[in-house]
Scaffold this active site. Structure first.
Site, PDB file in Angstrom:
ATOM      1  N   ASN A 214      37.086  32.431  40.570  1.00  0.00           N
ATOM      2  CA  ASN A 214      37.957  32.753  41.697  1.00  0.00           C
ATOM      3  C   ASN A 214      37.462  32.079  42.978  1.00  0.00           C
ATOM      4  O   ASN A 214      38.243  31.545  43.768  1.00  0.00           O
ATOM      5  CB  ASN A 214      38.039  34.264  41.902  1.00  0.00           C
ATOM      6  CG  ASN A 214      38.702  34.959  40.737  1.00  0.00           C
ATOM      7  OD1 ASN A 214      39.553  34.384  40.071  1.00  0.00           O
ATOM      8  ND2 ASN A 214      38.305  36.190  40.480  1.00  0.00           N
ATOM      9  N   HIS A 272      34.459  38.757  35.496  1.00  0.00           N
ATOM     10  CA  HIS A 272      34.905  40.147  35.483  1.00  0.00           C
ATOM     11  C   HIS A 272      33.761  41.087  35.114  1.00  0.00           C
ATOM     12  O   HIS A 272      33.980  42.122  34.477  1.00  0.00           O
ATOM     13  CB  HIS A 272      36.095  40.345  34.545  1.00  0.00           C
ATOM     14  CG  HIS A 272      37.363  39.761  35.081  1.00  0.00           C
ATOM     15  ND1 HIS A 272      38.539  39.751  34.370  1.00  0.00           N
ATOM     16  CD2 HIS A 272      37.638  39.143  36.253  1.00  0.00           C
ATOM     17  CE1 HIS A 272      39.479  39.153  35.083  1.00  0.00           C
ATOM     18  NE2 HIS A 272      38.941  38.787  36.238  1.00  0.00           N
ATOM     19  N   TYR A 281      37.545  31.203  32.353  1.00  0.00           N
ATOM     20  CA  TYR A 281      37.087  31.204  33.743  1.00  0.00           C
ATOM     21  C   TYR A 281      35.954  30.197  33.969  1.00  0.00           C
ATOM     22  O   TYR A 281      35.888  29.548  35.015  1.00  0.00           O
ATOM     23  CB  TYR A 281      36.640  32.607  34.154  1.00  0.00           C
ATOM     24  CG  TYR A 281      37.788  33.551  34.378  1.00  0.00           C
ATOM     25  CD1 TYR A 281      38.463  33.577  35.590  1.00  0.00           C
ATOM     26  CD2 TYR A 281      38.233  34.401  33.369  1.00  0.00           C
ATOM     27  CE1 TYR A 281      39.528  34.436  35.799  1.00  0.00           C
ATOM     28  CE2 TYR A 281      39.292  35.256  33.561  1.00  0.00           C
ATOM     29  CZ  TYR A 281      39.942  35.274  34.778  1.00  0.00           C
ATOM     30  OH  TYR A 281      41.013  36.114  34.981  1.00  0.00           O
TER      31      TYR A 281
END
Length: 801
Positions: A214, A272, A281
């Site tokens: 992210n 996560h 990711y």
């Protein structure tokens, strides 16, 4: 939590051409308070960003680009034909209405990007078409006015607002910058400033620091916003966000972590907080860092943090370790396995593209190895070839490598790897690879949410993935058609399960067990164990795997449940594809023609599946064999807003072998051996000769001995003695005695101990080498004292003589 979208998959294959436009703003590192650079610096960066998207000045007549150009032309033509350009439109595309829905405006930006890319790409059918350019510019204005602007409050999934939409929007602005009015550019920069102001924080939850993929995503968006809007401060913010300058490096992408999200020294990658996510990711993080390193090279904002070596090391330590001939292993793809349009070869091709992009600016010693690795992946994957999967820029890089005789194709790796920090084990042999997907109170058994991975209940319960010559085993509609209660390697309670993750948001399930992992000896042999605690069940089991040169021995003990339901251990559940003609035999008896009905084989000694290999049951086992046709649709396992699968039903034939432990078993067990690539005759001979001895298979210890190798491997569930080895507590021990000495490997996969004392069965005279956590008292009955505390389940080694 984050919702990884298809746009991310598309970006994995994006990249720059072999030649980059020069950026001459200067060689120093800029700071937010530095003097602004010349305007032409931003123009040069926009040109470079455009080359990242289009591949630059290619020769469109070169046949190597034919497939990529055809694919781009086809996609763009379809979007152009369906684009609503009427004055009274309420959406840009009728299937993306209402346009105010976050997934719909994000996908609308994505389609505008497809048109803008076709407009900007040399040789594309829509190249330079001013009608297309005008329509895309109008489409941007429409989306800003109707759906995505600073006045709108976030609703639904945050990812669309803060990552998906702004990335697509900025990419379009790069390609059509000179066609967009300055006031509109200001508007689009303003909306990015509203929803993705910096890489450091979640906009809708400012106390939450961004981590991992992210953060990398947002750094790329902020950099593009700086380029589009001519802001040196934004470019510095993007660069510094990679290193987390704001929080003194706490969430830097350029450091190894010991908990939470990021890369671990053992090659694990977590996102996560508790999901093994190298393939998804981790791949996004790799792609964004590679992108920014290329985009900002030689500029005032180039990446200068020496910690980027963490990313360089990850190529081999993390990504190559879980990539099989260009396929990304599903064991590290999380809920993405349920995505119709994101299969193992898609993710693997993205990894290949990212590695080749990163190689352009990496130190030569890294770049040379990576190009060889990528070349090997591309050349060996003939089932789902690389070039038809990627865009023009990636094709340009790859073709340069493929056509260069000075770059050798690296062979597939051979060895054993324990990813202790993400509960994964990978055992590689020359012709096959086995991956184990484990779980514990530290690492999730599965992640589901936003309608994704609805049937992922048992994927972390010890599922075994066998990769071999059948490259399409898991990509050929495996996940929507396989029986989710009978995944290979698992021991399961047959209770019916409700769909997981059907509500908004994502969540994970972590079991309560501590033991998951194992030890590796000489980088070649391994032992792994997992304590199974059933979800919503009284099921308990102790499972172990011993990985050898040509075999994997699987043991189960202490299998107990009291819920009045049948408990099963699944030996195999192989996708035979649509035809399903593979010969299946049990003790030489052909059961190929029996379809749709389970056949019991009491006391079975061995089985064989054509094209896969053999299965041996030491001492005999009550085996169930089933060949069945299973129908399913991708929408059965994924109903996500923009990842939802096709509702079309597909059928695949499966060969399933399992052991029925009965209703509410008490202290049941199993033993079977996987022999990948074996013929029926070889399997029968192995079953008769029994070169591997099962020394123990109880709730206290599970162990094997291979006399021909001088190898003993044990997992102790408690203090005890097995095969002359005594352990002071739980742990995994492997010993190998050869003429040159004794090799020892010890681990505490339960992470419950501080010191583990191991007494060996063979005399040793001295110590050749040890890890600094191991001390040895040599002699007739040598004793190793291993400081396992704080080692997070990693292996401790010693070489004795």
């Amino acid at each position: 939590m984050t919702d990884f979208q298809p746009r991310r998959r598309a970006l994995l294959a994006a990249g720059i051409g072999a030649l980059l436009l020069p950026v001459t703003a200067g060689a120093g590192t800029a700071h937010a308070d530095s003097a602004p650079p010349a305007t032409d610096s931003f123009a040069a960066l926009r040109a470079r960003a455009a080359e990242l998207a289009t591949g630059g000045a290619i020769d469109p007549l070169d046949p190597v680009y034919t497939t990529a150009l055809t694919s781009l032309n086809s996609s763009a033509a379809a979007q152009w034909a369906a684009l609503d350009r009427s004055a009274g439109r309420t959406a840009l595309w009728s299937d993306l209405a209402p346009v105010t829905a976050p997934s719909n405006f994000t996908l609308s930006y994505g389609r505008l990007l497809t048109l803008a890319t076709a407009w900007a790409t040399p040789g594309a059918a829509l190249r330079g078409d001013e009608e297309v350019a005008a329509a895309v510019v109008e489409g941007l204005a429409f989306l800003f006015d109707r759906a995505y602007n600073p006045a709108k409050p976030e609703s639904g999934n945050w990812w669309f607002w803060e990552i998906g939409a702004p990335r697509n929007l900025m990419d379009v602005c790069v390609l059509l910058h000179d066609r967009i009015a300055p006031e509109r550019i200001a508007n689009y920069c303003a909306v990015v400033d509203r929803f993705c102001a910096n890489p450091d924080r979640r906009t809708n939850l400012p106390t939450l620091a961004e981590t991992g993929a992210n953060r990398a995503d947002k750094a790329a968006i902020v950099a593009l916003r700086g380029i589009v809007g001519g802001s040196a401060d934004k470019l510095a913010l993007a660069r510094d966000g990679l290193s987390d300058a704001r929080d003194a490096g706490r969430n830097s992408l350029f450091r190894y972590v010991a908990s939470g999200d990021g890369f671990y020294l053992d090659g694990s990658f977590i996102q996560h907080n508790d999901v093994a996510y190298t393939g998804t990711y981790g791949n996004v993080l790799l792609s964004r860092v590679a992108y920014l390193a290329a985009l900002l090279a030689d500029s005032d904002w180039r990446i200068t943090d020496a910690g980027i070596s963490v990313i360089h090391e990850s190529v081999e330590r993390s990504f190559a370790a879980v990539t099989f001939d260009g396929l990304m292993m599903d064991a590290v793809r999380g809920r993405a396995v349920s995505r119709n349009r994101e299969r193992d070869f898609h993710t693997g091709s993205g990894t290949t593209s990212n590695v080749l992009l990163l190689a352009m600016g990496a130190p030569p010693e890294y770049a040379a190895r990576w190009r060889s690795i990528a070349k090997g992946w591309i050349e060996r994957n003939t089932a789902t070839p690389y070039l038809p999967l990627v865009g023009i820029a990636a094709t340009r890089r790859a073709s340069a490598v493929l056509s260069d005789p000075a770059i050798p194709a690296a062979p597939p790796p051979v060895g054993h790897t324990v990813f202790a920090d993400m509960d994964r084990v990978v055992h590689r042999r020359p012709a096959w690879t086995l991956a184990l997907s484990l779980s514990s109170k530290r690492i999730a058994a599965y992640e589901a949410g936003n309608g994704e991975n609805l049937h992922g209940w048992h994927t972390g319960d010890g599922m075994t993935y066998l990769y071999d010559a059948d490259r399409a085993q898991y990509s050929d509609d495996f996940w929507p058609t396989v029986d989710p209660y009978r995944l290979p390697g698992t021991t399961v309670d047959t209770r019916p399960r409700a769909d997981a993750g059907s509500t908004p948001g994502t969540s994970t399930y972590r079991p309560a067990n501590t033991v998951a992992g194992g030890a590796v000896l000489d980088g070649r042999y391994g032992a792994a164990a997992m304590e199974l605690i059933g979800n919503g069940s009284t099921l308990r089991a102790r499972k172990a795997w011993f990985c050898l040169d040509d075999a994997v021995v699987a043991l189960g003990a202490g299998i107990t449940a009291s819920d009045g339901r049948t408990i099963e251990t699944v030996v195999e559940n192989r996708n035979l594809h649509a035809e399903g003609a593979n010969l299946l035999t049990v003790d030489g008896r052909d059961v190929t023609d029996v379809v749709g009905r389970a056949t019991p084989f009491p006391g079975a000694g061995w089985a064989h599946l054509e094209g896969v290999g053999g299965y041996v049951f030491p001492g005999g086992a009550d085996l169930q064999a089933l060949r069945e046709d299973r129908a399913g649709a991708w929408s059965d396992i994924n109903t996500g807003a923009d990842t939802g699968g096709s509702g079309d039903t597909t059928t695949r034939r499966y060969a399933t072998l399992w052991l029925d432990h009965g209703v509410s078993p008490a202290d049941a067990g199993y033993a079977y051996v996987l022999l990948p690539g074996f013929s029926p005759a070889r399997t029968a001979a192995w079953a008769a000769s029994r070169p591997v001895e099962i020394v123990a298979n109880t709730a206290a210890a599970q162990a094997i001995r291979v006399r021909a190798l001088g190898l003993i491997a044990v997992h102790f569930w408690a203090a005890g003695s097995v095969a002359g080895i005594t352990s002071s507590g739980p742990g995994t021990v492997l010993l190998r005695r050869r003429d040159e000495g004794v090799s020892v490997a010890v681990a505490d996969p339960g992470r419950t101990g501080t010191t583990l004392t191991v007494e060996l069965p063979w005399a040793v005279e001295g110590v050749r080498s040890t890890d600094d956590t191991v001390t040895v008292a040599s002699g007739r009955r040598p004793v190793l004292t291993v400081r396992v505390g704080g080692s997070r389940g990693h292996t401790h080694a010693a070489e004795l003589f």
